[in-house]
Scaffold this motif. Structure first.
Motif, PDB file in Angstrom:
ATOM      1  N   ASP A  34      12.506   8.549  -8.328  1.00 13.75           N
ATOM      2  CA  ASP A  34      12.554   8.050  -9.605  1.00 13.75           C
ATOM      3  C   ASP A  34      12.178   6.652  -9.610  1.00 13.75           C
ATOM      4  OD1 ASP A  34      12.770   7.234 -12.397  1.00 13.75           O
ATOM      5  OD2 ASP A  34      15.089   7.689 -12.504  1.00 13.75           O
ATOM      6  N   GLY A  35      10.808   6.270  -9.594  1.00 17.71           N
ATOM      7  CA  GLY A  35      10.424   4.684  -9.753  1.00 17.71           C
ATOM      8  C   GLY A  35       8.904   4.938 -10.097  1.00 17.71           C
ATOM      9  N   THR A  36       8.147   3.668  -9.644  1.00 15.20           N
ATOM     10  CA  THR A  36       6.572   3.736 -10.308  1.00 15.20           C
ATOM     11  C   THR A  36       5.757   4.368  -9.311  1.00 15.20           C
ATOM     12  OG1 THR A  36       6.104   1.871  -9.075  1.00 15.20           O
ATOM     13  CG2 THR A  36       7.270   1.494 -11.233  1.00 15.20           C
ATOM     14  N   ILE A  37       4.718   4.755  -9.864  1.00 13.72           N
ATOM     15  CA  ILE A  37       3.505   5.441  -8.908  1.00 13.72           C
ATOM     16  C   ILE A  37       3.375   4.621  -7.733  1.00 13.72           C
ATOM     17  CG2 ILE A  37       1.041   6.204  -8.620  1.00 13.72           C
ATOM     18  CD1 ILE A  37       1.286   7.135 -11.701  1.00 13.72           C
ATOM     19  N   GLU A  38       3.178   3.472  -7.833  1.00 13.36           N
ATOM     20  CA  GLU A  38       2.990   2.361  -6.653  1.00 13.36           C
ATOM     21  C   GLU A  38       3.984   2.594  -5.684  1.00 13.36           C
ATOM     22  OE1 GLU A  38       1.589  -2.041  -5.642  1.00 13.36           O
ATOM     23  OE2 GLU A  38       2.159  -1.434  -7.562  1.00 13.36           O
ATOM     24  N   GLU A  39       5.270   2.682  -6.057  1.00 16.98           N
ATOM     25  CA  GLU A  39       6.415   2.616  -5.141  1.00 16.98           C
ATOM     26  C   GLU A  39       6.415   4.041  -4.387  1.00 16.98           C
ATOM     27  OE1 GLU A  39       9.639  -0.023  -7.753  1.00 16.98           O
ATOM     28  OE2 GLU A  39       9.516   2.119  -7.923  1.00 16.98           O
ATOM     29  N   ASN A  40       5.888   5.009  -5.254  1.00 11.41           N
ATOM     30  CA  ASN A  40       5.910   6.308  -4.236  1.00 11.41           C
ATOM     31  C   ASN A  40       4.601   6.504  -3.241  1.00 11.41           C
ATOM     32  OD1 ASN A  40       7.905   8.650  -5.468  1.00 11.41           O
ATOM     33  ND2 ASN A  40       7.525   7.290  -7.042  1.00 11.41           N
ATOM     34  N   VAL A  41       3.652   5.749  -3.640  1.00 16.08           N
ATOM     35  CA  VAL A  41       2.450   5.896  -2.767  1.00 16.08           C
ATOM     36  C   VAL A  41       2.709   4.761  -1.686  1.00 16.08           C
ATOM     37  CG1 VAL A  41       0.171   5.157  -2.550  1.00 16.08           C
ATOM     38  CG2 VAL A  41       0.705   6.352  -4.560  1.00 16.08           C
ATOM     39  N   ARG A  42       3.481   3.806  -1.856  1.00 18.35           N
ATOM     40  CA  ARG A  42       3.697   2.904  -0.920  1.00 18.35           C
ATOM     41  C   ARG A  42       4.539   3.380   0.328  1.00 18.35           C
ATOM     42  NH1 ARG A  42       2.159  -2.121  -0.482  1.00 18.35           N
ATOM     43  NH2 ARG A  42       0.995  -3.095  -2.171  1.00 18.35           N
ATOM     44  N   LEU A  43       5.333   4.664   0.019  1.00 15.90           N
ATOM     45  CA  LEU A  43       6.343   5.133   0.989  1.00 15.90           C
ATOM     46  C   LEU A  43       5.326   5.482   2.358  1.00 15.90           C
ATOM     47  CD1 LEU A  43       8.531   7.499  -1.407  1.00 15.90           C
ATOM     48  CD2 LEU A  43       9.314   5.712   0.011  1.00 15.90           C
ATOM     49  N   GLY A  44       4.285   5.904   1.883  1.00 12.39           N
ATOM     50  CA  GLY A  44       3.393   6.210   3.200  1.00 12.39           C
ATOM     51  C   GLY A  44       3.353   5.242   4.116  1.00 12.39           C
ATOM     52  N   ARG A  45       3.241   3.772   3.765  1.00 18.27           N
ATOM     53  CA  ARG A  45       3.201   2.686   4.670  1.00 18.27           C
ATOM     54  C   ARG A  45       3.521   1.251   3.677  1.00 18.27           C
ATOM     55  NH1 ARG A  45      -1.428  -0.354   6.320  1.00 18.27           N
ATOM     56  NH2 ARG A  45      -2.692   1.405   5.319  1.00 18.27           N
ATOM     57  N   PRO A  46       4.731   1.097   3.577  1.00 25.37           N
ATOM     58  CA  PRO A  46       5.291   0.018   2.869  1.00 25.37           C
ATOM     59  C   PRO A  46       4.500  -1.352   3.028  1.00 25.37           C
ATOM     60  CG  PRO A  46       7.167   1.142   3.482  1.00 25.37           C
ATOM     61  CD  PRO A  46       5.895   1.625   4.429  1.00 25.37           C
ATOM     62  N   GLU A  47       4.126  -1.536   4.176  1.00 25.47           N
ATOM     63  CA  GLU A  47       3.788  -2.923   4.267  1.00 25.47           C
ATOM     64  C   GLU A  47       2.151  -3.032   4.026  1.00 25.47           C
ATOM     65  OE1 GLU A  47       2.642  -0.550   8.149  1.00 25.47           O
ATOM     66  OE2 GLU A  47       4.384  -0.815   6.760  1.00 25.47           O
ATOM     67  N   ALA A  48       1.576  -2.071   3.629  1.00 27.41           N
ATOM     68  CA  ALA A  48       0.006  -1.799   3.213  1.00 27.41           C
ATOM     69  C   ALA A  48      -0.267  -2.906   2.205  1.00 27.41           C
ATOM     70  CB  ALA A  48      -0.302  -0.631   2.840  1.00 27.41           C
ATOM     71  N   SER A  49      -1.423  -3.444   2.193  1.00 24.20           N
ATOM     72  CA  SER A  49      -2.030  -4.395   1.293  1.00 24.20           C
ATOM     73  C   SER A  49      -2.179  -3.753  -0.181  1.00 24.20           C
ATOM     74  CB  SER A  49      -3.239  -5.207   1.729  1.00 24.20           C
ATOM     75  OG  SER A  49      -4.107  -4.446   1.799  1.00 24.20           O
ATOM     76  N   GLU A  50      -2.346  -4.498  -1.218  1.00 29.08           N
ATOM     77  CA  GLU A  50      -2.560  -4.044  -2.411  1.00 29.08           C
ATOM     78  C   GLU A  50      -4.017  -3.146  -2.425  1.00 29.08           C
ATOM     79  OE1 GLU A  50      -3.168  -5.343  -7.049  1.00 29.08           O
ATOM     80  OE2 GLU A  50      -2.400  -6.528  -5.808  1.00 29.08           O
ATOM     81  N   ALA A  51      -4.833  -3.714  -1.852  1.00 30.25           N
ATOM     82  CA  ALA A  51      -6.208  -3.349  -1.613  1.00 30.25           C
ATOM     83  C   ALA A  51      -6.290  -1.866  -0.932  1.00 30.25           C
ATOM     84  CB  ALA A  51      -7.252  -4.096  -0.822  1.00 30.25           C
ATOM     85  N   GLU A  52      -5.369  -1.659   0.163  1.00 26.44           N
ATOM     86  CA  GLU A  52      -5.119  -0.673   0.775  1.00 26.44           C
ATOM     87  C   GLU A  52      -4.693   0.735  -0.006  1.00 26.44           C
ATOM     88  OE1 GLU A  52      -4.683  -1.697   5.629  1.00 26.44           O
ATOM     89  OE2 GLU A  52      -3.431  -2.126   4.222  1.00 26.44           O
ATOM     90  N   VAL A  53      -3.618   0.078  -0.784  1.00 24.96           N
ATOM     91  CA  VAL A  53      -2.905   1.055  -1.725  1.00 24.96           C
ATOM     92  C   VAL A  53      -3.918   1.752  -2.803  1.00 24.96           C
ATOM     93  CG1 VAL A  53      -1.061   1.243  -3.481  1.00 24.96           C
ATOM     94  CG2 VAL A  53      -0.976   0.053  -1.416  1.00 24.96           C
ATOM     95  N   ARG A  54      -4.500   0.622  -3.343  1.00 27.12           N
ATOM     96  CA  ARG A  54      -5.791   1.024  -4.422  1.00 27.12           C
ATOM     97  C   ARG A  54      -6.798   1.854  -3.808  1.00 27.12           C
ATOM     98  NH1 ARG A  54      -1.836  -1.247  -6.525  1.00 27.12           N
ATOM     99  NH2 ARG A  54      -2.048  -2.633  -8.114  1.00 27.12           N
ATOM    100  N   ALA A  55      -7.105   1.802  -2.444  1.00 22.03           N
ATOM    101  CA  ALA A  55      -8.151   2.452  -2.059  1.00 22.03           C
ATOM    102  C   ALA A  55      -7.775   3.957  -1.490  1.00 22.03           C
ATOM    103  CB  ALA A  55      -8.552   2.009  -0.517  1.00 22.03           C
ATOM    104  N   ALA A  56      -6.435   4.125  -1.230  1.00 23.43           N
ATOM    105  CA  ALA A  56      -5.996   5.334  -0.995  1.00 23.43           C
ATOM    106  C   ALA A  56      -5.962   6.126  -2.316  1.00 23.43           C
ATOM    107  CB  ALA A  56      -4.493   5.307  -0.463  1.00 23.43           C
ATOM    108  N   ALA A  57      -5.600   5.590  -3.299  1.00 24.43           N
ATOM    109  CA  ALA A  57      -5.252   6.093  -4.724  1.00 24.43           C
ATOM    110  C   ALA A  57      -6.883   6.646  -5.184  1.00 24.43           C
ATOM    111  CB  ALA A  57      -4.800   5.143  -5.496  1.00 24.43           C
ATOM    112  N   THR A  58      -7.832   5.776  -4.938  1.00 27.50           N
ATOM    113  CA  THR A  58      -9.115   6.215  -5.396  1.00 27.50           C
ATOM    114  C   THR A  58      -9.682   7.515  -4.641  1.00 27.50           C
ATOM    115  OG1 THR A  58      -9.551   3.872  -5.976  1.00 27.50           O
ATOM    116  CG2 THR A  58     -11.529   5.416  -5.654  1.00 27.50           C
ATOM    117  N   ALA A  59      -9.225   7.520  -3.080  1.00 27.36           N
ATOM    118  CA  ALA A  59      -9.727   8.385  -2.461  1.00 27.36           C
ATOM    119  C   ALA A  59      -8.994   9.866  -2.709  1.00 27.36           C
ATOM    120  CB  ALA A  59      -9.480   8.183  -0.903  1.00 27.36           C
TER     121      ALA A  59
END
Length: 578
Positions: A416-441
Motif C-alpha cells: 500500500d503505497g505509490t507506484i514508484e515506491e513499489n517499483v523501487r523495491l527492486g533497487r531502492p538506490e536506483a536513480s530517477e532516470a533508471e526507474v523511469r526507464a524500467a517503467a517504460t520498458a
C-alpha cells in the motif's frame, strides 16, 4: 515470567528489564516501610502528649515523598522500557518471520500471525509498562508490611503471615485450573480471526451466490465458540476470586480477634492495636487486586509463550562461510523435496546453461512453481542439491542469493503505497532516470499516464486499485530495475486480457534478454522459443526433456499435453473475441 520475557526479548534487553524490576521492587519495599512510621505517629497521637507526634508526622511525610519519587521513576522506567521493547520486538519478529521457510506460512497461521503482530505484541509488552509494577506492589508491599507487624508484635505479625502461603496456593491452583480454558480461548480467538478474514475475502463469492442478506454460518459458529470459551474462562476464574477474597478477609478477622484478645489481657495497648489493624487493612487492598493482575499476566504469558514458539522456529540456516557464485548457470542434482507427507520432487536432475531459457511444463500440482521456489531457496531440499554457478544455494548468503535473482510471480502483491515506491523495491538506490526507464520498458508508463496522480498514485493494499495486468507491469518494472542475472517467471500472463497480455509479453521479452531464465508455462505456447523444455509428471519426476519441436515429434506425454492445452487455448481466444 521474567525469564520467559527475557528469552522472547533477547539478551540485549536483559539489563534494562532487570534494572526496571529492581527499581519497582525498591519502590514497593519503600511503600511498605513508610507505613512503619504510622506506629509511632499513632502511639503519640493516642498518648498523653499528642504534640510529640509532629516529628514522626514529618518523617512520615518525608518517607511518602521518597516513595512518590521512586514510584514516578519506576513507572517512567516501565513505560520507557515497554515502548523500547515493543519497537524492538516488532523488528525482531518481522526479521524472524522474513527468514522462516515459506512452507511455515500455512493457512492456519494467517489469523495467528495477524493477532500476534498486532494485539498480541501490545499485550505482551504491556507487562513491563502496565502490569509488572502493580504485580510487584501487590506482592512485595504486603510482605514488607507484615515484616513491620512482626517487628512490633510477633503474635499479630505471625497471624498475618499465615495468609501468605494460602494466597500463593490459591494463585497457583487458579492458574492450573484456568490453563486449559485460557488455551481454548486463545485457539478460538485465532480461529475467529481467520474466519473474519475469510468472510471479508469471500464477499465477491457470497454476493455472486446471492447470500448478502444471510449470516455466514462458519463465522457465526466461530464467534459463538469464542463466546462459550470466554464464559468457561470466567467461570474457571470465579473460584479463585472468591477464595482469595475469603482468605484475605479471614486473615484480617483473625488479626482483629487476636488483637482484641491481647488488648483485653493487657498484652497490647490500644494505640499499638489500632496501628496493627491499620497496617493489616492496608495489606488487603493490594492482595485483593492480585486476582485481576495475575489474570492479565497469565493472558500475557500465553502470548509470550506463542511468541517464544514462533521465535524458536528454526529459520533456514545461513552459511558460516558464504561463497559468491561466479557464474549464473543453474543445476538440480538428484533433488528430492517433500511438502508434508507428499513427495513433490523425486530425484530430479536438470541444468540450465548461463544465458539460456528453460521452460517448465506439466499438469497442476506437478511441482513447477516449487522448482522456482527451490531455486530462490524459499525451501531447503530434503536430498540432493540446487546449485547456482556450481555453488549450492545453501552455501550462498541470503542477501547475495536474492541479489542474483529477479522473480515475477503469477499473483502479484503490491504494498500500500505509490507506484514508484513499489517499483523501487527492486533497487531502492536506483536513480530517477533508471526507474523511469524500467517503467517504460515494462510499458508501465502507459498506466501511469492515465492514473490521477501519476507516479504518486496509490495502488491500495495488495495493489487493489490496479487491474491484474497493471499489477504485472509494476512487477516486471520492479524486476527490470533490479537487473539480476537470473530471472524466474511463474507464467505471468495466464489470466490477462489480450491488451495487457501483449504489453506484459513485451516487458518479459526485455526482462529475459541476455539472462538465465526459468519459466513456468501453464499455457505451453510460451515454451516454443525456449532453449529447452522440461515436462514434469504428477509424481515429482521429469517425464520428458528436450526442445519443444523434438518433444512433439516423440508423440509422448508432452505431445498429448500440448494438444490438449492448444485446444483449450484456442477455445479461450475464441471466447475472448466473442
Amino acid at each position: 515470567m521474567i525469564r520467559l520475557l527475557l528469552r522472547v526479548l533477547g539478551h540485549e534487553y536483559a539489563k534494562p528489564v532487570r534494572r526496571t524490576v529492581a527499581l519497582m521492587t525498591t519502590t514497593a519495599v519503600a511503600e511498605g516501610l513508610s507505613y512503619a512510621l504510622l506506629v509511632p505517629v499513632l502511639q503519640e497521637l493516642f498518648g498523653s502528649r499528642p504534640a510529640d507526634a509532629v516529628p514522626w508526622l514529618i518523617a512520615f511525610g518525608a518517607a511518602v515523598a521518597v516513595y512518590g519519587v521512586l514510584r514516578y521513576a519506576s513507572d517512567l522506567s516501565g513505560f520507557r522500557a515497554g515502548i523500547t521493547l515493543l519497537r524492538g520486538m516488532y523488528h525482531r519478529l518481522g526479521d524472524h518471520l522474513a527468514r522462516l521457510p515459506i512452507g511455515w506460512y500455512n493457512a492456519g497461521r494467517v489469523g495467528q500471525v495477524s493477532v500476534m503482530a498486532s494485539r498480541g505484541l501490545l499485550q505482551a509488552m504491556s507487562v513491563i509498562a502496565h502490569l509488572l509494577a502493580p504485580f510487584i506492589t501487590a506482592s512485595i508491599t504486603p510482605l514488607t508490611i507484615v515484616a513491620v507487624m512482626l517487628a512490633f508484635n510477633w503474635q499479630l505479625g505471625l497471624a498475618a503471615l499465615i495468609a501468605a502461603p494460602l494466597v500463593a496456593a490459591i494463585q497457583v491452583w487458579t492458574a492450573r485450573s484456568m490453563a486449559a480454558a485460557d488455551a481454548e480461548r486463545a485457539e478460538r480467538d485465532h480461529e475467529a480471526t481467520g474466519r473474519v478474514i475469510e468472510y471479508l475475502q469471500a464477499q465477491p463469492v457470497l454476493r455472486a451466490g446471492g447470500r448478502t442478506a444471510e449470516r455466514f454460518r462458519l463465522l457465526d459458529d466461530s464467534l459463538q465458540d469464542v463466546q462459550r470459551a470466554s464464559r468457561r474462562t470466567t467461570l474457571s476464574a470465579l473460584p479463585g476470586v472468591i477464595g482469595l477474597a475469603l482468605t484475605v478477609q479471614a486473615m484480617f478477622t483473625i488479626v482483629l480477634v487476636l488483637g482484641a484478645y491481647l488488648a483485653l489481657n493487657g498484652s497490647v495497648g490500644a494505640a499499638e492495636l489500632l496501628t496493627i489493624l491499620v497496617l493489616a487493612a492496608r495489606c488487603t487492598a493490594p492482595l485483593l487486586s492480585l486476582t485481576d493482575i495475575v489474570g492479565k499476566l497469565r493472558s500475557a504469558r500465553s502470548v509470550l509463550t506463542r511468541l517464544d514458539t514462533v521465535l524458536c522456529t528454526e529459520p533456514l540456516p545461513e552459511p558460516r562461510e558464504p561463497i559468491q557464485p561466479k557464474r549464473h548457470d543453474l543445476e538440480f542434482k538428484s533433488v528430492t523435496f517433500q511438502h508434508g507427507n507428499r513427495t513433490v520432487m523425486d530425484s530430479v536432475s536438470l541444468s540450465v546453461p548461463e544465458g539460456q531459457m528453460l521452460a517448465v511444463a506439466g499438469p497442476s500440482g506437478a511441482g513447477k512453481s516449487t522448482l522456482l521456489q527451490l531455486l530462490a531457496r524459499f525451501y531447503d531440499v530434503n536430498a540432493g542439491a540446487v546449485r547456482i554457478g556450481g555453488v549450492d544455494v545453501r552455501a550462498i548468503s541470503t542477501e547475495v542469493l536474492m541479489a542474483q535473482i529477479a522473480i515475477v510471480f503469477q499473483d502479484v502483491y503490491l504494498f500500500d503505497g505509490t507506484i514508484e515506491e513499489n517499483v523501487r523495491l527492486g533497487r531502492p538506490e536506483a536513480s530517477e532516470a533508471e526507474v523511469r526507464a524500467a517503467a517504460t520498458a515494462a510499458r508501465l508508463d502507459e498506466v501511469i499516464e492515465r492514473l490521477p496522480g501519476g507516479w504518486a498514485a496509490s495502488v491500495g493494499e495488495g495493489g487493489a486499485l490496479l487491474s491484474g495486468g497493471e499489477r504485472q507491469r509494476v512487477s516486471i518494472a520492479r524486476a527490470l530495475l533490479k537487473n539480476a542475472p537470473i530471472v524466474l517467471l511463474d507464467e505471468v500472463t495466464s489470466a490477462l486480457d489480450p491488451i495487457n497480455e501483449t504489453a506484459v509479453h513485451e516487458g518479459i521479452e526485455r526482462l529475459m534478454a541476455g539472462r538465465t531464465v526459468v519459466m513456468v508455462a501453464h499455457r505451453l505456447r510460451t515454451v516454443e522459443r525456449a532453449d529447452r523444455v522440461v515436462f514434469l509428471d504428477g509424481n515429482g519426476r521429469i517425464a520428458a526433456e528436450g526442445r519443444h519441436d523434438e518433444l512433439l515429434r516423440r508423440s509422448g506425454r508432452y505431445a498429448d499435453f500440448w494438444d490438449v492445452s492448444s485446444s483449450w487455448s484456442g477455445h479461450t481466444r475464441s471466447a475472448r473475441r466473442l
